[in-house]
Scaffold this active site. Structure first.
Site, PDB file in Angstrom:
ATOM      1  N   CYS B 129       0.857  -1.179   0.000  1.00 48.11           N
ATOM      2  CA  CYS B 129       0.000   0.000   0.000  1.00 48.11           C
ATOM      3  C   CYS B 129       0.897   1.234   0.000  1.00 48.11           C
ATOM      4  CB  CYS B 129      -0.878   0.016   1.244  1.00 48.11           C
ATOM      5  SG  CYS B 129      -1.955  -1.405   1.339  1.00 48.11           S
ATOM      6  N   THR B 192       0.930 -10.343  -5.748  1.00 46.81           N
ATOM      7  CA  THR B 192       0.764 -10.394  -7.216  1.00 46.81           C
ATOM      8  C   THR B 192       1.687  -9.382  -7.884  1.00 46.81           C
ATOM      9  OG1 THR B 192      -1.022  -8.790  -7.059  1.00 46.81           O
ATOM     10  CG2 THR B 192      -1.644 -11.128  -7.113  1.00 46.81           C
TER      11      THR B 192
END
Lengths: 253, 303
Positions: B129, B192
């Site tokens: 993030c 990912t």
């Protein structure tokens, strides 16, 4: 829930790019509007299963229906009698049953035919409006024409079959003549569904729509297929694919 | 049990197979296919202090041997999870690992405090993030930011702390060391891969969010090497995550140095794969007369 491998009884081309695949097998307690996640090949290519509408399930036969849109559905179109396919399902909620005495109107556009046709065959009464671009894209013409207890109105954008009009234009014309206790079952392109809801809302007629969205899992774990509703995001594969049209936030996307 | 693995002295998994965050939601749907008690561990969808609506659709794009998702970390929020979802998961004997994330360091710290309760076996930090204080660079891409963040979280929780590394960094070993020196007990390798798909006819990105994260068998060979690199440079258990779809993939990740393996995208297309994989591991161990998974982990032979 299981992953079921079964044999293809037949795989017929029923219109331009449109196939009706019949599988061996029973699905207990399937509701019109539910779907299967069908594996295209055992290999990793294409990677994901395809969500395909269940058209019918009776006499140990399951009819599924699909339109060729990309590589996966093109490979499914090549499958022949006797080949095996695997699927998980039935998935999703399906259409809800009408109240006793409710008048029924079914409206479908193009590839949105199967869930609505499934419901019409299940209930066996009401009026059916089916619209496509052109005659060549109208599948199962005879089956639609001869639906027991149902009056079918065809329309095409080019006038090659039935009235030259959009399905929603036909709906606008007939809606005034419908009793207020009518229920609409709809499936088709997003814009068609939005207009159907608009027309239904003005006439204060309840309307259920079956939505389409890109899916990965089809059983609710990935949250890939959400739609924005009055209740927040809901999963098309799990809380849908059938929604009360007035719950959908049609303005978004 | 022969297949058991230990990821910290106080946390044993009955086998090395764990769900990957975001691919098993909060368990209810997957349990229609299998008894969740068969799993080594269950990792929840990523959770934040407040609920999150996620990204616009389309959120899914299929790619060669894989897929890209841009769900946007949609989740019910930690309070709802603790009240409505955790009791369900605690019916099963499988340890529950909660994946969590935040927008600020304080968010992570508060989340970790809220999650340090009975019924939760371990915490997995998603550090992909943006750190607003450092110009928006992801926490996990900057060793200093990551070290500070993990250290702050470490101070407030005694739970096994797993840090899920981002895969696309200049040197993953530097990132891995930063997490471990700040107190991470375990590393998940990896999240990912940032990726996108373009529709050339519409000249538009296919995903509503433009970009997303690539997963599936397409990334497996890349992750295999990342797992090996990380396992050779730190002395904490590694959980491999990235494209494992068969028991053979799992064994390969173990050989490369992993202690456990998360299964993600494969379970979206085949929710029963967990059973096939666990059976495959048992048969492999039988075939090579092994008595413990530790006889596989990190035993890659280079001649």
């Amino acid at each position: 829930m299981k992953d079921i491998t079964t044999r293809i009884i037949k795989n017929d081309k029923v219109a331009e790019k449109t196939y009706l695949m019949t599988l061996e097998g029973d699905l207990t307690e399937t509701k019109p509007g539910q779907f299967l996640m069908v594996q295209v090949q055992r290999s990793h290519e294409p990677f994901l299963r395809r969500p395909l509408a269940i058209l019918s399930c009776r006499d140990r036969m399951i009819e599924i229906f699909f339109t060729v849109r990309g590589e996966g559905t093109a490979l499914l179109a090549e499958k022949r009698t006797g080949e095996l396919v695997s699927f998980i399902g039935p998935l999703g909620n399906g259409f809800s049953d009408p109240a006793p005495g409710e008048h029924l109107l079914y409206i479908a556009g193009g590839a949105g035919l199967p869930p609505v046709l499934s419901m019409a065959e299940h209930l066996g009464r009401g009026m059916f409006i089916f619209g496509a671009k052109t005659e060549a894209e109208i599948p199962l013409h005879n089956r639609l024409q001869n639906l027991e207890g149902i009056q079918t109105l065809f329309c095409t954008e080019d006038g090659s079959l039935g009235t030259k009009a959009l399905a929603t234009e036909i709906l606008s014309r007939v809606i005034k003549s419908l009793p207020t206790s009518t229920r609409i079952y709809a499936c088709g392109p997003r814009e068609m569904l939005r207009q159907t809801w608009n027309i239904a809302a003005h006439a204060e007629i309840p309307c259920e729509v079956s939505l389409e969205e890109r899916m990965a899992c089809g059983f609710g774990v990935c949250s890939g297929c959400v739609v924005e509703t009055q209740q927040g995001n809901l999963r098309v594969c799990r809380e849908g694919p059938v929604f009360d049209a007035q719950d959908i936030l049609w303005g978004s996307r | 049990m022969k297949t058991a693995v230990r990821i910290r002295e106080d946390l044993e998994l009955k086998n090395p197979i764990i769900t990957a965050s975001g691919t098993a939601a909060y368990g209810e749907e997957l349990s229609e296919f299998l008894d969740l008690s068969v799993l080594g561990g269950f990792v929840t969808k990523g959770l934040s202090i407040r609920p999150k609506r996620g990204n616009p659709t389309p959120r899914i794009a299929e790619t060669p041997c894989g897929m890209i998702n841009s769900i946007g970390l949609e989740n019910v929020g930690i309070p709802v999870f603790l009240k409505e979802k955790l009791p369900y998961l605690n019916q099963f004997s499988t340890p529950v690992v909660v994946n969590f994330f935040g927008e600020t360091e304080d968010d992570y710290v508060i989340a970790a405090e809220m999650l340090s309760i009975e019924g939760i076996a371990a915490l997995e930090m998603n550090v992909s993030c943006p750190n607003i204080k450092r110009g928006g660079i992801e926490f996990g891409k900057d060793p200093e930011s990551l070290h500070t963040l993990v250290k702050k979280v470490r101070e407030v929780t005694k739970k096994p702390l797993i840090v899920k590394l981002p895969p696309l960094v200049t040197d993953i070993v530097v990132i891995a060391r930063a997490a471990v020196s700040a107190g991470a007990d375990v590393l998940t390798c990896c999240n990912t891969f940032p990726a996108m798909v373009i529709d050339e006819n519409l000249r538009r990105p296919l995903l509503g969010n433009v970009t997303g994260g690539l997963s599936g068998p397409a990334i497996k060979p890349v992750v295999l090497k990342l797992v090996r690199d990380v396992s050779q440079s730190v002395h904490v258990p590694i959980i491999a995550s990235g494209g494992a779809s068969t028991y053979r993939d799992v064994i390969q990740f173990l050989l490369a140095g992993a202690t456990a393996v998360e299964i993600g995208s494969e379970s979206l297309r085949n929710p029963l794969c967990f059973l096939e994989i666990i059976k495959g591991i048992e048969e492999y161990m039988e075939r090579f007369r092994m008595h413990s998974v530790s006889e596989i982990t990190g035993t890659l032979e280079i001649v």
